[in-house]
Design an enzyme around this catalytic site. Sequence first.
Site, mmCIF file in Angstrom:
data_model
loop_
_atom_site.group_PDB
_atom_site.id
_atom_site.type_symbol
_atom_site.label_atom_id
_atom_site.label_comp_id
_atom_site.label_asym_id
_atom_site.label_seq_id
_atom_site.Cartn_x
_atom_site.Cartn_y
_atom_site.Cartn_z
ATOM 1 N N HIS A 1 -4.462 10.639 4.009
ATOM 2 C CA HIS A 1 -3.824 11.301 3.299
ATOM 3 C C HIS A 1 -3.394 10.302 2.444
ATOM 4 O O HIS A 1 -3.173 9.314 2.001
ATOM 5 C CB HIS A 1 -2.076 10.934 4.161
ATOM 6 N N GLU B 1 -22.472 8.436 5.398
ATOM 7 C CA GLU B 1 -21.629 9.135 4.737
ATOM 8 C C GLU B 1 -21.311 10.075 5.827
ATOM 9 O O GLU B 1 -21.806 9.862 6.870
ATOM 10 C CB GLU B 1 -22.068 10.329 3.927
ATOM 11 N N GLY C 1 -4.129 5.019 -4.311
ATOM 12 C CA GLY C 1 -5.377 4.089 -4.923
ATOM 13 C C GLY C 1 -6.001 4.207 -5.635
ATOM 14 O O GLY C 1 -6.282 5.291 -5.207
ATOM 15 N N TYR D 1 -15.997 -0.369 7.840
ATOM 16 C CA TYR D 1 -14.789 -0.028 7.747
ATOM 17 C C TYR D 1 -14.528 0.845 9.272
ATOM 18 O O TYR D 1 -12.902 0.794 9.871
ATOM 19 C CB TYR D 1 -14.080 0.263 6.697
ATOM 20 N N SER E 1 -7.570 5.234 12.357
ATOM 21 C CA SER E 1 -7.641 6.148 11.135
ATOM 22 C C SER E 1 -9.459 7.339 11.376
ATOM 23 O O SER E 1 -9.680 6.787 12.714
ATOM 24 C CB SER E 1 -8.632 5.284 9.409
ATOM 25 N N ARG F 1 -12.584 16.889 3.206
ATOM 26 C CA ARG F 1 -11.592 15.491 3.985
ATOM 27 C C ARG F 1 -10.662 16.493 4.609
ATOM 28 O O ARG F 1 -10.561 17.837 3.716
ATOM 29 C CB ARG F 1 -11.505 14.761 3.376
ATOM 30 N N GLY G 1 0.818 -1.329 -0.248
ATOM 31 C CA GLY G 1 0.642 0.121 -0.036
ATOM 32 C C GLY G 1 1.218 1.509 0.089
ATOM 33 O O GLY G 1 1.807 1.002 0.305
ATOM 34 N N GLN G 2 -0.202 2.525 0.108
ATOM 35 C CA GLN G 2 0.417 4.132 -0.458
ATOM 36 C C GLN G 2 2.075 3.967 1.410
ATOM 37 O O GLN G 2 3.033 4.393 1.115
ATOM 38 C CB GLN G 2 -0.460 4.671 -0.251
ATOM 39 N N GLU H 1 -12.022 8.249 10.295
ATOM 40 C CA GLU H 1 -12.849 7.342 9.923
ATOM 41 C C GLU H 1 -13.172 6.924 11.203
ATOM 42 O O GLU H 1 -15.193 6.739 11.052
ATOM 43 C CB GLU H 1 -12.569 6.188 8.677
ATOM 44 N N THR I 1 -8.910 11.327 -4.265
ATOM 45 C CA THR I 1 -7.802 12.048 -4.906
ATOM 46 C C THR I 1 -7.222 11.707 -6.063
ATOM 47 O O THR I 1 -6.992 12.290 -6.658
ATOM 48 C CB THR I 1 -6.587 12.584 -3.760
#
Length: 328
Positions: free
Chosen positions: A181, A284, A187, A151, A127, A219, A11-12, A129, A192
């Site tokens: 970030h 959301e 991905g 998630y 996170s 965000r 991953g990133q 989230e 973004t």
Amino acid sequence: MPSALITGITGQDGMYLAELLHGKGYEVHALIRGQNNPKRALIETGFPYVQLHNGDLTDMSSLMRALRDSQPDEVYNLGAISFVAYSWENAHVTSDVTGKGVLNVLEAVRLHAGDDPGSVRFYQASSSEMFGKVQQVPQDESTLLWPRSPYGVAKVFGHYMTINYRESYGMHASSGILFNHESPRRGPEFVTRKVSRAVARIHLGLQDEIVMGNLDAKRDWGFAGDYVEAMWRMLQQDEADDYVIATGETHSIEELLDAAFGHVGIDDWRPRVRQDPRFMRPAEVDLLIGDATKARERLGWQPTVSFRELVAMMVEADLAEQKQLAGL
Ligand code: GDP
């Protein structure tokens, strides 16, 4: 030479963290999942100094083996099913990997460390989230959690399990509550990168429009390269703790579109954007904005890349990639 084990290397954040640790002289180990993982070659060629260990967050014995073979001083648990929209369609596997996977790594580290539970330092990728339907603006380490997706719920489980292992066993286990970030390595399913890639393709005449979901969500977006530095700093502290990592600025998806299209000289982007319910979510997260005062004061951490610089960096990288792919 210190040694670190990273989960989520493909991953990133895994890639940025591997570079950071290698630059600091670490021996870098990473867990890699799956038979014939299509991203394995990317890691082997782009990050040849990373020693790969086959394993899976849902497979305890593979975690024990990776710990035995890498003998890490620090473990960074970045592995997860990380795409919020996907988590409604795959709630069970998201819970198993993003939630219970954290418990598996904590337990494996605890068993591996034996009589000296603090000897292996642990980082959990929590996170923003978790804040979901936000109960306070801006959000900090003491804000009540109210996750809005499978998630988010799984991340809350991992976050509290990390705190619980710290309190129960004296483990040096820290949790970084990272706000969104991004980077050119993000991905393409995330908003973004979806926008930066589409804007590059529209500018080059390779695509006409972009199909989006909710444009009103806001965000707090920072640069992933800055955020992995915060992870490392957390593990260098005498005491493990939890930290919010954020820029303290928030922008809507409309502002993102403005900045990205503006970068290639398209000011009136509305004719190029179509909305489709397909990209709307069952629930959301409307507004995220973090207060990283604690990280600034205790870790000396602060972001170095502004929102506009981040968008410009991503659009430029996608322009270069798309030109190369199209042979332009
Ligand atoms: P998240 O904050 O982890 O969910 O990161 P994302 O980048 O996936 O989404 C950020 C926000 O962009 C969410 O509020 C989405 O609803 C919103 N959004 C609007 N259109 C899109 C889209 O086409 N794709 C994605 N991924 N998000 C979108």
